[in-house]
Design a protein around this motif. Sequence first.
Motif, PDB file in Angstrom:
ATOM      1  N   ILE A 141       0.857  -1.186   0.000  1.00 14.24           N
ATOM      2  CA  ILE A 141       0.000   0.000   0.000  1.00 14.24           C
ATOM      3  C   ILE A 141       0.891   1.232   0.000  1.00 14.24           C
ATOM      4  N   ASN A 200      -0.155   7.146  -1.612  1.00 11.84           N
ATOM      5  CA  ASN A 200      -1.358   7.685  -2.236  1.00 11.84           C
ATOM      6  C   ASN A 200      -2.565   6.764  -2.089  1.00 11.84           C
ATOM      7  N   GLY A 201      -2.392   5.640  -1.376  1.00 13.13           N
ATOM      8  CA  GLY A 201      -3.499   4.719  -1.143  1.00 13.13           C
ATOM      9  C   GLY A 201      -3.601   3.605  -2.169  1.00 13.13           C
ATOM     10  N   GLU A 249      -3.096   0.212  -3.967  1.00 13.06           N
ATOM     11  CA  GLU A 249      -2.779  -1.121  -3.460  1.00 13.06           C
ATOM     12  C   GLU A 249      -2.282  -1.982  -4.607  1.00 13.06           C
ATOM     13  N   ASN A 252       5.211   8.379  -3.553  1.00 11.39           N
ATOM     14  CA  ASN A 252       4.430   7.215  -3.142  1.00 11.39           C
ATOM     15  C   ASN A 252       5.247   6.239  -2.299  1.00 11.39           C
TER      16      ASN A 252
END
Length: 137
Positions: free
Chosen positions: A12, A15-16, A18, A51
Amino acid sequence: KEGKKMNKDKLILKNGAEIELEAGAILGALQVVSADRAAMLATWELLIPDNLSQVQIKNGAGLTVGTYTDLVLASETSVLASDGTVLTTYSLRPKTDVERLTERVEVVEDGQQVQDGAINDVATLAGALAEQTGGTL
């Protein structure tokens, strides 16, 4: 086993986003299967410094098994399978002290350039005001 999909470990990003990982993943060898080259490139493009500044690895049960900061993509290696899928191994590592120090120096230099620009702007404005007022401020 059909219809019964095992939950995979996930990477993860800050920036979220996955990214599903193959079993037995370690930070230096995270394996990702992509449907095709375009999907592989889309995943690779997510692995930018911002990220990677804050990353978690969660296991198939959704439990966090690793939390990392300031990672760097050291390398990637991809293998194209006969069915068109792509197996990519991403090697992540923590930034070195030298890399962290270099970033801090760049931030300070950028700040100094902004400050120098502001000082020049003030000097230019003061000069223009002095001309308008006949040389007295």
